[in-house]
Design an enzyme around this catalytic site. Structure first.
Site, PDB file in Angstrom:
ATOM      1  N   TYR A 142       0.830  -1.211   0.000  1.00 15.60           N
ATOM      2  CA  TYR A 142       0.000   0.000   0.000  1.00 15.60           C
ATOM      3  C   TYR A 142       0.866   1.264   0.000  1.00 15.60           C
ATOM      4  O   TYR A 142       0.473   2.294  -0.520  1.00 15.60           O
ATOM      5  CB  TYR A 142      -0.895   0.038   1.246  1.00 15.60           C
ATOM      6  CG  TYR A 142      -2.217  -0.662   1.097  1.00 15.60           C
ATOM      7  CD1 TYR A 142      -2.283  -2.026   0.868  1.00 15.60           C
ATOM      8  CD2 TYR A 142      -3.416   0.047   1.201  1.00 15.60           C
ATOM      9  CE1 TYR A 142      -3.496  -2.677   0.762  1.00 15.60           C
ATOM     10  CE2 TYR A 142      -4.636  -0.592   1.096  1.00 15.60           C
ATOM     11  CZ  TYR A 142      -4.673  -1.945   0.874  1.00 15.60           C
ATOM     12  OH  TYR A 142      -5.883  -2.579   0.760  1.00 15.60           O
ATOM     13  N   LYS A 189       3.163 -15.309   3.306  1.00 12.96           N
ATOM     14  CA  LYS A 189       3.486 -16.078   2.098  1.00 12.96           C
ATOM     15  C   LYS A 189       5.003 -16.289   2.139  1.00 12.96           C
ATOM     16  O   LYS A 189       5.751 -15.876   1.238  1.00 12.96           O
ATOM     17  CB  LYS A 189       3.020 -15.286   0.854  1.00 12.96           C
ATOM     18  CG  LYS A 189       3.097 -16.036  -0.448  1.00 12.96           C
ATOM     19  CD  LYS A 189       2.076 -17.157  -0.583  1.00 12.96           C
ATOM     20  CE  LYS A 189       2.355 -17.952  -1.852  1.00 12.96           C
ATOM     21  NZ  LYS A 189       1.548 -19.185  -1.953  1.00 12.96           N
ATOM     22  N   ASP A 221      -2.685 -18.369   1.022  1.00 18.65           N
ATOM     23  CA  ASP A 221      -3.598 -19.107   0.134  1.00 18.65           C
ATOM     24  C   ASP A 221      -4.319 -20.195   0.916  1.00 18.65           C
ATOM     25  O   ASP A 221      -5.529 -20.410   0.745  1.00 18.65           O
ATOM     26  CB  ASP A 221      -2.859 -19.676  -1.098  1.00 18.65           C
ATOM     27  CG  ASP A 221      -1.497 -20.274  -0.783  1.00 18.65           C
ATOM     28  OD1 ASP A 221      -1.077 -20.246   0.389  1.00 18.65           O
ATOM     29  OD2 ASP A 221      -0.852 -20.781  -1.719  1.00 18.65           O
ATOM     30  N   ASP A 245      -6.376  -6.937   4.110  1.00 16.19           N
ATOM     31  CA  ASP A 245      -7.501  -6.317   3.403  1.00 16.19           C
ATOM     32  C   ASP A 245      -8.352  -7.403   2.753  1.00 16.19           C
ATOM     33  O   ASP A 245      -9.579  -7.392   2.850  1.00 16.19           O
ATOM     34  CB  ASP A 245      -6.964  -5.348   2.340  1.00 16.19           C
ATOM     35  CG  ASP A 245      -8.088  -4.677   1.570  1.00 16.19           C
ATOM     36  OD1 ASP A 245      -9.022  -4.174   2.224  1.00 16.19           O
ATOM     37  OD2 ASP A 245      -8.051  -4.696   0.321  1.00 16.19           O
ATOM     38  N   ASP A 249     -12.282  -9.241   4.198  1.00 11.37           N
ATOM     39  CA  ASP A 249     -13.506  -9.228   3.395  1.00 11.37           C
ATOM     40  C   ASP A 249     -14.020 -10.650   3.201  1.00 11.37           C
ATOM     41  O   ASP A 249     -15.226 -10.907   3.265  1.00 11.37           O
ATOM     42  CB  ASP A 249     -13.263  -8.574   2.024  1.00 11.37           C
ATOM     43  CG  ASP A 249     -13.432  -7.055   2.081  1.00 11.37           C
ATOM     44  OD1 ASP A 249     -13.234  -6.480   3.172  1.00 11.37           O
ATOM     45  OD2 ASP A 249     -13.763  -6.448   1.039  1.00 11.37           O
TER      46      ASP A 249
END
Ligand code: IPM
Ligand code: MG
Length: 373
Positions: A142, A189, A221, A245, A249
């Site tokens: 970001y 990751k 994942d 983020d 969701d």
């Protein structure tokens, strides 16, 4: 208690949902004898329209001076679909996070018994889920170096993290796990990314200071799968900015709707409280959007300033509205009744004001009358 709250309704459905949060806060102020001073400010698409700047200096100043900040939604469809705009609404929110040092974003995810029936997920998998997600908020892709080559053929988003950035949010996540079920899952990751490997190393080191908390690691994942097939395994989840983020969701499906998820962004000084959902501009002004995430964000705000009983009163009112099916379209109850944004807000405020002896007449709700008799 007297506190000043910077209120940034923002764009799209933001102003509507924030109005309901203010109704809830006003009911709390009345019931518990507090004074909440609201200072309204602009940020996002509306600020660009009026001032050319998504975070005007005046807004930043109001936010710096306030004890807490309440934000609705930021963004606009025109900007979402325009990949060449140099000035965008979300830049306002991102800069505000950075300027105020709000490095830690907390997102509670839990199931409501009254909503499980309309979840696309099976009851036995999700019932009883209670997750607290810690998302690093001022680092990673970001805020990394961004580049687009002159010929427009190559783009670059750098993802950088320092030990210091990782450590400060990690300590907060561990402290929170200590007060909960004492389990922390780091989502990364690390099989591919250097930054993730630094996260793993740093978090593993810090874990030694919190021996009573068990630490687990999960690749992002796999975390995406685990959140759906076995969300109850999680207590506190800790992750970096972009992963957080996305998986927050995803996890909102467990709760029943993204319209239910609140968030607290904390750090150096005053906190910022905001629903996790977007601007949903297509429903702007239609009195249709779910205000519960904003109302629950107001509860997080109260918790942050130490008003725990008051925060709990808001949460109880939200649970009651869900239980009775006084909810918006996205989470409509078994009775198929759909309440408007403002109706939900009215109910919550009424319930806060009348809690113990409240006498609810569901018949009245259908007729659009008062929810309290
Ligand atoms: C959120 C939002 C923001 C983010 C957007 C509006 C920049 O999606 O708070 O999750 O990506 O952080
Ligand atoms: Mg988001």
């Amino acid at each position: 208690m007297k506190i000043t709250i910077a209120v940034i309704p923002g764009d799209g459905i933001g102003p509507e949902v924030i109005n309901q949060a203010k109704k809830a806060l006003d009911a709390i102020a009345d019931t518990y004898n507090h004074v909440f001073l609201y200072k309204e400010a602009q940020m996002g698409a509306c600020a660009i329209e009026n001032t050319g700047n998504p975070l005007p200096d005046k807004t930043l100043e109001i936010c710096r001076k306030a004890d807490a900040i309440l934000v609705g939604a930021i963004g606009d469809t025109t900007f979402d679909n325009n990949s060449t705009a140099k000035i965008t609404p979300v830049q306002g929110l991102l800069r505000l996070r950075k300027e105020l040092g709000l490095f830690c974003n907390i997102r509670p995810i839990k199931t409501y018994e009254g909503l499980i029936h309309n979840s696309p997920l099976k009851r036995e998998f999700i019932s009883g889920t209670d997750i607290l997600m810690y998302r690093e908020l001022t680092g990673g892709a970001y805020f990394g170096i961004k580049e687009l080559s002159d010929d427009g053929q190559n783009a670059f988003d750098g993802c950088a993290y320092s030990v210091e950035e990782i450590a400060r949010v990690t300590h907060l996540a561990f402290k929170s796990a200590q007060k909960r079920r004492k389990k922390l899952t780091l989502v990364d990751k690390a099989n591919v990314l250097e930054t993730s490997r630094l996260w793993r190393k740093t978090v593993t080191e810090i874990a030694k200071e919190y021996a009573d908390v068990s630490l687990e690691y999960l690749f992002v994942d796999n975390a995406a799968i685990q959140l759906i097939v076995n969300p109850k395994q999680f207590d506190v989840i800790l992750t970096e900015n972009l992963f957080g983020d996305i998986i927050a969701d995803e996890a909102s499906v467990i709760a029943g709707s993204v319209g239910l998820l609140a968030s607290a962004s904390i750090g150096k000084k005053n906190g910022l409280f905001k629903p996790i959902h977007g601007h949903l501009s297509q429903f702007k002004g239609k009195d249709y959007a779910n205000p519960l995430a904003s109302i629950l964000s107001a509860a997080l705000l109260l918790q942050h300033v130490g008003l725990h009983e008051e925060a709990f009163a808001i949460e109880r009112a939200v649970e009651k509205s869900i239980l009775l099916g006084i909810t918006t379209e996205d989470i409509k109850g078994k009775n198929n009744y759909v309440a408007s944004t403002s109706k939900v807000g009215d109910f919550i405020a009424d319930y806060i004001a009348n809690q113990e002896d409240s006498n609810l007449n569901f018949q009245n709700i259908h007729m659009g009358q008062s929810t309290i008799i």
